[in-house]
Design a protein around this motif. Structure first.
Motif, PDB file in Angstrom:
ATOM      1  N   GLU A   6       0.830  -1.198   0.000  1.00 56.10           N
ATOM      2  CA  GLU A   6       0.000   0.000   0.000  1.00 56.10           C
ATOM      3  C   GLU A   6       0.868   1.252   0.000  1.00 56.10           C
ATOM      4  O   GLU A   6       2.002   1.240   0.475  1.00 56.10           O
ATOM      5  CB  GLU A   6      -0.902   0.062   1.242  1.00 56.10           C
ATOM      6  N   SER A   7       0.301   2.315  -0.529  1.00 58.92           N
ATOM      7  CA  SER A   7       0.943   3.626  -0.472  1.00 58.92           C
ATOM      8  C   SER A   7      -0.136   4.694  -0.566  1.00 58.92           C
ATOM      9  O   SER A   7      -1.295   4.391  -0.880  1.00 58.92           O
ATOM     10  CB  SER A   7       1.953   3.788  -1.615  1.00 58.92           C
ATOM     11  N   GLY A   8       0.265   5.926  -0.284  1.00 58.92           N
ATOM     12  CA  GLY A   8      -0.654   7.042  -0.451  1.00 58.92           C
ATOM     13  C   GLY A   8      -1.244   7.588   0.820  1.00 58.92           C
ATOM     14  O   GLY A   8      -1.988   8.578   0.792  1.00 58.92           O
ATOM     15  N   GLY A   9      -0.949   6.957   1.945  1.00 56.61           N
ATOM     16  CA  GLY A   9      -1.469   7.480   3.198  1.00 56.61           C
ATOM     17  C   GLY A   9      -0.838   8.819   3.538  1.00 56.61           C
ATOM     18  O   GLY A   9       0.145   9.249   2.931  1.00 56.61           O
ATOM     19  N   GLY A  10      -1.409   9.490   4.519  1.00 57.92           N
ATOM     20  CA  GLY A  10      -0.873  10.772   4.928  1.00 57.92           C
ATOM     21  C   GLY A  10      -1.760  11.437   5.942  1.00 57.92           C
ATOM     22  O   GLY A  10      -2.698  10.831   6.471  1.00 57.92           O
ATOM     23  N   SER A  11      -1.452  12.696   6.192  1.00 58.14           N
ATOM     24  CA  SER A  11      -2.200  13.481   7.164  1.00 58.14           C
ATOM     25  C   SER A  11      -2.971  14.572   6.437  1.00 58.14           C
ATOM     26  O   SER A  11      -2.368  15.374   5.704  1.00 58.14           O
ATOM     27  CB  SER A  11      -1.231  14.092   8.181  1.00 58.14           C
ATOM     28  N   VAL A  12      -4.282  14.595   6.634  1.00 56.39           N
ATOM     29  CA  VAL A  12      -5.129  15.566   5.948  1.00 56.39           C
ATOM     30  C   VAL A  12      -6.111  16.170   6.949  1.00 56.39           C
ATOM     31  O   VAL A  12      -6.223  15.703   8.089  1.00 56.39           O
ATOM     32  CB  VAL A  12      -5.904  14.926   4.789  1.00 56.39           C
ATOM     33  N   GLN A  13      -6.820  17.187   6.490  1.00 59.21           N
ATOM     34  CA  GLN A  13      -7.844  17.813   7.327  1.00 59.21           C
ATOM     35  C   GLN A  13      -9.225  17.270   6.955  1.00 59.21           C
ATOM     36  O   GLN A  13      -9.422  16.762   5.845  1.00 59.21           O
ATOM     37  CB  GLN A  13      -7.814  19.331   7.122  1.00 59.21           C
ATOM     38  N   ASP A  16     -10.972  16.893   3.287  1.00 57.87           N
ATOM     39  CA  ASP A  16      -9.977  16.695   2.230  1.00 57.87           C
ATOM     40  C   ASP A  16     -10.141  15.329   1.568  1.00 57.87           C
ATOM     41  O   ASP A  16     -10.939  14.487   1.997  1.00 57.87           O
ATOM     42  CB  ASP A  16      -8.566  16.807   2.803  1.00 57.87           C
ATOM     43  N   SER A  17      -9.342  15.122   0.536  1.00 61.01           N
ATOM     44  CA  SER A  17      -9.344  13.856  -0.201  1.00 61.01           C
ATOM     45  C   SER A  17      -7.958  13.226  -0.162  1.00 61.01           C
ATOM     46  O   SER A  17      -6.948  13.915   0.034  1.00 61.01           O
ATOM     47  CB  SER A  17      -9.754  14.090  -1.663  1.00 61.01           C
ATOM     48  N   LEU A  18      -7.950  11.924  -0.391  1.00 61.00           N
ATOM     49  CA  LEU A  18      -6.702  11.169  -0.407  1.00 61.00           C
ATOM     50  C   LEU A  18      -6.933   9.945  -1.286  1.00 61.00           C
ATOM     51  O   LEU A  18      -8.037   9.387  -1.290  1.00 61.00           O
ATOM     52  CB  LEU A  18      -6.330  10.749   1.014  1.00 61.00           C
ATOM     53  N   ARG A  19      -5.915   9.529  -2.001  1.00 61.39           N
ATOM     54  CA  ARG A  19      -6.030   8.300  -2.792  1.00 61.39           C
ATOM     55  C   ARG A  19      -4.978   7.301  -2.357  1.00 61.39           C
ATOM     56  O   ARG A  19      -3.783   7.605  -2.402  1.00 61.39           O
ATOM     57  CB  ARG A  19      -5.901   8.572  -4.286  1.00 61.39           C
ATOM     58  N   LEU A  20      -5.435   6.141  -1.963  1.00 62.08           N
ATOM     59  CA  LEU A  20      -4.541   5.050  -1.601  1.00 62.08           C
ATOM     60  C   LEU A  20      -4.346   4.128  -2.797  1.00 62.08           C
ATOM     61  O   LEU A  20      -5.247   3.947  -3.613  1.00 62.08           O
ATOM     62  CB  LEU A  20      -5.118   4.247  -0.443  1.00 62.08           C
ATOM     63  N   TYR A  81      -7.005   0.881  -6.191  1.00 61.06           N
ATOM     64  CA  TYR A  81      -7.013   2.217  -5.603  1.00 61.06           C
ATOM     65  C   TYR A  81      -8.202   2.382  -4.665  1.00 61.06           C
ATOM     66  O   TYR A  81      -9.209   1.699  -4.797  1.00 61.06           O
ATOM     67  CB  TYR A  81      -7.104   3.283  -6.697  1.00 61.06           C
ATOM     68  N   LEU A  82      -8.066   3.326  -3.754  1.00 60.84           N
ATOM     69  CA  LEU A  82      -9.184   3.751  -2.928  1.00 60.84           C
ATOM     70  C   LEU A  82      -9.165   5.273  -2.903  1.00 60.84           C
ATOM     71  O   LEU A  82      -8.299   5.866  -2.260  1.00 60.84           O
ATOM     72  CB  LEU A  82      -9.100   3.193  -1.512  1.00 60.84           C
ATOM     73  N   GLN A  83     -10.090   5.868  -3.635  1.00 61.60           N
ATOM     74  CA  GLN A  83     -10.241   7.307  -3.622  1.00 61.60           C
ATOM     75  C   GLN A  83     -11.141   7.684  -2.459  1.00 61.60           C
ATOM     76  O   GLN A  83     -12.288   7.234  -2.387  1.00 61.60           O
ATOM     77  CB  GLN A  83     -10.840   7.798  -4.943  1.00 61.60           C
ATOM     78  N   MET A  84     -10.619   8.475  -1.560  1.00 63.12           N
ATOM     79  CA  MET A  84     -11.356   8.839  -0.354  1.00 63.12           C
ATOM     80  C   MET A  84     -11.632  10.348  -0.388  1.00 63.12           C
ATOM     81  O   MET A  84     -10.685  11.147  -0.366  1.00 63.12           O
ATOM     82  CB  MET A  84     -10.546   8.470   0.892  1.00 63.12           C
ATOM     83  N   ASN A  85     -12.881  10.702  -0.461  1.00 60.20           N
ATOM     84  CA  ASN A  85     -13.287  12.103  -0.479  1.00 60.20           C
ATOM     85  C   ASN A  85     -14.054  12.446   0.794  1.00 60.20           C
ATOM     86  O   ASN A  85     -14.537  11.550   1.497  1.00 60.20           O
ATOM     87  CB  ASN A  85     -14.165  12.381  -1.692  1.00 60.20           C
ATOM     88  N   SER A  86     -14.154  13.713   1.070  1.00 54.89           N
ATOM     89  CA  SER A  86     -14.901  14.190   2.241  1.00 54.89           C
ATOM     90  C   SER A  86     -14.502  13.441   3.501  1.00 54.89           C
ATOM     91  O   SER A  86     -15.356  12.947   4.250  1.00 54.89           O
ATOM     92  CB  SER A  86     -16.407  14.046   2.001  1.00 54.89           C
ATOM     93  N   LEU A  87     -13.216  13.360   3.717  1.00 54.83           N
ATOM     94  CA  LEU A  87     -12.721  12.587   4.852  1.00 54.83           C
ATOM     95  C   LEU A  87     -13.179  13.174   6.179  1.00 54.83           C
ATOM     96  O   LEU A  87     -13.274  14.394   6.351  1.00 54.83           O
ATOM     97  CB  LEU A  87     -11.199  12.508   4.800  1.00 54.83           C
ATOM     98  N   LYS A  88     -13.460  12.272   7.105  1.00 61.47           N
ATOM     99  CA  LYS A  88     -13.905  12.634   8.445  1.00 61.47           C
ATOM    100  C   LYS A  88     -12.876  12.143   9.451  1.00 61.47           C
ATOM    101  O   LYS A  88     -12.074  11.257   9.159  1.00 61.47           O
ATOM    102  CB  LYS A  88     -15.259  11.988   8.733  1.00 61.47           C
TER     103      LYS A  88
END
Length: 118
Positions: A6-13, A16-20, A81-88
């Motif tokens: 896996e890759s693509g993790g991180g710190s967001v608010q 925000d969005s993130l793609r793994l 992939y996992l596109q993650m939007n509107s993260l909580k």
């Protein structure tokens, strides 16, 4: 054997969005595995997030992420992939990708951390 990274993790608010990404190698996918994403938050049990049938492309999501997350795959790259939007904040966890050829997920990645905080 299947190796998953896996890759693509991180710190967001929040919001925000993130793609793994999950890169697979080893055993070919000619027998069409089911590939999934799971997550584990501190102090909680591992939970299912989403899965995709590799050849057919059919997807399934946990209610908690439905409408916000999208699982997909690029067969040419053997990558999911996992596109993650509107993260909580409650999405914060270590995210794992996994593969199964039968009823049980028996191939797992090492995990990637997702932190959601303001």
């Amino acid at each position: 054997q299947v190796q998953l990274v896996e890759s693509g993790g991180g710190s967001v608010q929040p919001g925000d969005s993130l793609r793994l990404s999950c890169a697979a190698s080893g055993r070919t996918f000619s027998s069409s595995p089911v590939m999934g994403w799971f997550r584990r938050a501190p102090g909680k049990e591992r939970e299912f997030v989403a899965h995709i049938m590799w050849n057919a492309g059919a997807t399934y999501y946990a209610d908690s992420v439905k409408g916000r997350f999208t699982i997909s795959r690029d067969a040419a790259k053997n990558t999911m992939y996992l596109q993650m939007n509107s993260l909580k904040s409650e999405d914060a966890a270590v995210y794992y990708c996994a593969a199964r050829y039968g009823a049980v997920y028996n191939y797992w990645g090492q995990g990637t951390q997702v932190t959601v905080s303001s």
